[in-house]
Design a protein around this motif. Structure first.
Motif, PDB file in Angstrom:
ATOM      1  N   LYS A   2      -8.513  -4.251   4.317  1.00  9.19           N
ATOM      2  CA  LYS A   2      -7.134  -4.482   4.706  1.00  9.19           C
ATOM      3  C   LYS A   2      -6.205  -3.970   3.612  1.00  9.19           C
ATOM      4  O   LYS A   2      -6.570  -3.956   2.447  1.00  9.19           O
ATOM      5  N   TRP A   3      -5.021  -3.587   4.030  1.00  6.03           N
ATOM      6  CA  TRP A   3      -4.038  -3.046   3.107  1.00  6.03           C
ATOM      7  C   TRP A   3      -2.700  -3.739   3.297  1.00  6.03           C
ATOM      8  O   TRP A   3      -2.375  -4.196   4.382  1.00  6.03           O
ATOM      9  N   ILE A   4      -1.925  -3.792   2.240  1.00  6.49           N
ATOM     10  CA  ILE A   4      -0.510  -4.109   2.353  1.00  6.49           C
ATOM     11  C   ILE A   4       0.231  -2.919   1.758  1.00  6.49           C
ATOM     12  O   ILE A   4      -0.315  -2.155   0.968  1.00  6.49           O
ATOM     13  N   CYS A  32      -0.263 -10.718  -1.209  1.00  9.27           N
ATOM     14  CA  CYS A  32      -1.673 -10.338  -1.061  1.00  9.27           C
ATOM     15  C   CYS A  32      -2.459 -11.382  -0.281  1.00  9.27           C
ATOM     16  O   CYS A  32      -3.278 -11.035   0.585  1.00  9.27           O
ATOM     17  N   GLY A  35      -1.695 -11.011   3.270  1.00 14.59           N
ATOM     18  CA  GLY A  35      -2.358  -9.823   3.801  1.00 14.59           C
ATOM     19  C   GLY A  35      -3.820 -10.039   4.101  1.00 14.59           C
ATOM     20  O   GLY A  35      -4.391  -9.390   4.977  1.00 14.59           O
ATOM     21  N   LYS A  36      -4.461 -10.952   3.382  1.00 17.80           N
ATOM     22  CA  LYS A  36      -5.882 -11.250   3.613  1.00 17.80           C
ATOM     23  C   LYS A  36      -6.102 -12.061   4.881  1.00 17.80           C
ATOM     24  O   LYS A  36      -7.191 -12.040   5.446  1.00 17.80           O
ATOM     25  N   ASN A  40      -2.575 -11.944  10.640  1.00 15.77           N
ATOM     26  CA  ASN A  40      -1.630 -10.847  10.452  1.00 15.77           C
ATOM     27  C   ASN A  40      -0.190 -11.253  10.766  1.00 15.77           C
ATOM     28  O   ASN A  40       0.592 -10.457  11.267  1.00 15.77           O
ATOM     29  N   GLY A  42       1.670 -12.728   8.315  1.00 11.90           N
ATOM     30  CA  GLY A  42       2.362 -12.798   7.037  1.00 11.90           C
ATOM     31  C   GLY A  42       2.387 -14.189   6.457  1.00 11.90           C
ATOM     32  O   GLY A  42       3.338 -14.565   5.782  1.00 11.90           O
ATOM     33  N   TRP A  92       7.914  -9.892   6.813  1.00 11.14           N
ATOM     34  CA  TRP A  92       6.527  -9.448   6.679  1.00 11.14           C
ATOM     35  C   TRP A  92       6.315  -7.991   7.094  1.00 11.14           C
ATOM     36  O   TRP A  92       5.533  -7.279   6.450  1.00 11.14           O
ATOM     37  N   TYR A  95       5.835  -5.194   4.564  1.00 13.46           N
ATOM     38  CA  TYR A  95       4.615  -5.138   3.762  1.00 13.46           C
ATOM     39  C   TYR A  95       3.417  -4.625   4.556  1.00 13.46           C
ATOM     40  O   TYR A  95       2.305  -4.600   4.037  1.00 13.46           O
ATOM     41  N   GLN A  96       3.645  -4.250   5.792  1.00 11.76           N
ATOM     42  CA  GLN A  96       2.556  -3.761   6.624  1.00 11.76           C
ATOM     43  C   GLN A  96       2.208  -2.336   6.280  1.00 11.76           C
ATOM     44  O   GLN A  96       3.080  -1.486   6.083  1.00 11.76           O
ATOM     45  N   SER A  97       0.952  -2.090   6.220  1.00 11.76           N
ATOM     46  CA  SER A  97       0.467  -0.757   5.870  1.00 11.76           C
ATOM     47  C   SER A  97       0.795   0.233   6.980  1.00 11.76           C
ATOM     48  O   SER A  97       0.788  -0.094   8.158  1.00 11.76           O
TER      49      SER A  97
END
Length: 100
Positions: A2-4, A32, A35-36, A40, A42, A92, A95-97
């Motif tokens: 997963k990414w932010i 972070c 993001g984990k 999803n 936030g 949120w 911060y989404q990839s």
């Protein structure tokens, strides 16, 4: 994996003036943790502030000062029916990839 997304605008943002260096690091850890989370949305749950102290290896006073300074414009906090604390990152989507 997963990414932010951590936008470079962060370097010029007002948060850098409003938070101390440890508080900025704690806010970053909050993002972070959100993001984990698999929902999803936030947000993430913690059983207590002391549990978060152990997880982040950060003093309680730094966590609470970060909470207080970010409350309302960057973070929200609530409790669910089981006593867990829900920490939500406001805005949120920023911060989404962009990576899928």
């Amino acid at each position: 994996m997963k990414w932010i997304r951590w936008d470079l605008k962060w370097l010029d943002s007002t948060i850098r003036d409003q938070l101390t260096t440890p508080e900025r690091a704690t806010f970053h850890d909050f993002v972070c943790l959100a993001g984990k989370d698999d929902n999803n949305l936030g947000s993430f749950k913690i059983s207590s502030w002391e549990a978060l102290v152990r997880k982040l290896n950060t003093p309680l006073d730094v966590i609470l000062s970060t909470r207080d300074k970010c409350l309302g414009d960057r973070l929200s906090f609530s409790e669910n029916g089981t006593g867990e604390i829900i920490v939500s990152i406001l805005n949120w989507p920023q911060y989404q990839s962009t990576y899928k």
